[in-house]
Design an enzyme around this catalytic site. Sequence first.
Site, short mmCIF file in Angstrom:
data_model
loop_
_atom_site.label_atom_id
_atom_site.label_comp_id
_atom_site.label_asym_id
_atom_site.label_seq_id
_atom_site.Cartn_x
_atom_site.Cartn_y
_atom_site.Cartn_z
N ASP A 112 0.85 -1.20 0.00
CA ASP A 112 0.00 0.00 0.00
C ASP A 112 0.88 1.25 0.00
O ASP A 112 0.70 2.16 -0.82
CB ASP A 112 -0.91 0.00 1.24
CG ASP A 112 -1.68 -1.31 1.37
OD1 ASP A 112 -2.57 -1.54 0.54
OD2 ASP A 112 -1.36 -2.10 2.26
N GLU A 144 1.49 -6.41 -5.29
CA GLU A 144 1.11 -5.54 -6.41
C GLU A 144 2.28 -4.74 -6.96
O GLU A 144 2.57 -4.77 -8.15
CB GLU A 144 -0.01 -4.58 -5.97
CG GLU A 144 -0.36 -3.58 -7.06
CD GLU A 144 -1.72 -2.94 -6.90
OE1 GLU A 144 -2.63 -3.57 -6.34
OE2 GLU A 144 -1.86 -1.78 -7.35
#
Length: 406
Positions: A37, A299
């Site tokens: 994140d 990610e």
Amino acid sequence: MTETLIHDLSLQTADSNGCSPFRTADIFCAVIDNFGDAGVCWRLAKRLRDLGLLVRLITDRPDVLSQLVPTIRERVAAGAAESCAEGIAVLDETHFAALAAPQAADLIVETFACRLPENYERAIARRLEAREADPAADPRVPFYFNLDYLSAEAWVEDYHNIWGLHPTLPLKKLWFFPGFTDRTGGVLIEDDYLVREAAFLSQRADFLKGLACNPEHETLFFFAYPKNAVEAFAAGLLARKRPMNVLAAPGEAGDRLEKAIAAAGGTGAHLNVRRPGFFPQADFDKLLWASDILAIRGEDSFVRAQLAGKPILWATYPTEDHGHRIKLDAWLERLASVFACEADHALFARANREWLEGDLTPETLGHFLDAAPAFAQAARRWRETLFTRGDLARRMIARAQSGENG
Ligand code: TRH
């Protein structure tokens, strides 16, 4: 940037690069776990800065961000509510949420549906209201995004570029999805990515030697989750008797890989396991560029591995509903067209699925590693599609600029 300037956006003028009518951006980042994140938000912050905006990154975990950005580490460790690195202000959300009247930026990015602090939501509403009363007093209409997670799944196109309404305030935000098709936002790519890569490649051998690796040998970068079947991966590396440098990232998965290989004694003599330590994010690409095969996760490292154009074994972020399998399959399906033949794609897909499912056999891993040069060609073709689509941050600005506000 002084602390006054960090808070008073009206005092700031961005060097606009001629790219954007927006001068300021606020990115909100809640850390769920690990580094992804914070990692995605920091990259976005740098992209928006490069495109001429003054950027503040407001996060509930400056300590996590400080692992990626060492220059803020000292201030964060000392409990400072604000720090600044590379021209980007980093603000502690607890402190920020207590401000009586924060100023809303021109471009507002809530990431991964983290929700904005209430004082800030009211600040956007106030700014919109004031503008409606007197448009001349504020030439810019603030634009509010929710930037979501990356997925190759087909539904993303239907949810990308869709407005959502605030339940109580007269606010709306635009759902924006990164992705792999023209009907999504693409991925973050720096304008100078290829230039930096080329500069590094001329020094690749020295970089590897600096990590006590033989640059003539194949190199694997390994970054995975503790949930992954790390010992099975080690068994596959041990069974394939070719010399290899293994750069194992810090963390439990890397520790277990190192331990399993060490436990094999002389059987693992062909494997040179190195622990490079946690690199600042600004240098993370070097680990990928230096390697021939990339076992990455989550990610952000997944995106960077694709930009590097290398064969990938992707540990998707594990979720209880097994959404990670669907995510992996969707990505594998999109890759089909870049492989020279169906058999290559099938092997690539099988190895990725087995790695994710925890039943990777030494045979499959061996075949995958043997096919790495052919996979690398496919990966180069795939990265061309990402470069052609262009950068997510530019697409966000273009969307905000398009004037379609309803
Ligand atoms: O750390 P991740 O697993 O992150 C996540 C989180 O689990 C998050 O909650 C979830 O939303 C997301 O995945 C999908 O993996 P990721 O995304 O690859 O992030 C790792 C970051 O750490 C990335 O920005 C690269 C950086 N990094 C370094 O800068 N230096 C290093 O040495 C290493 C190993 C990583």
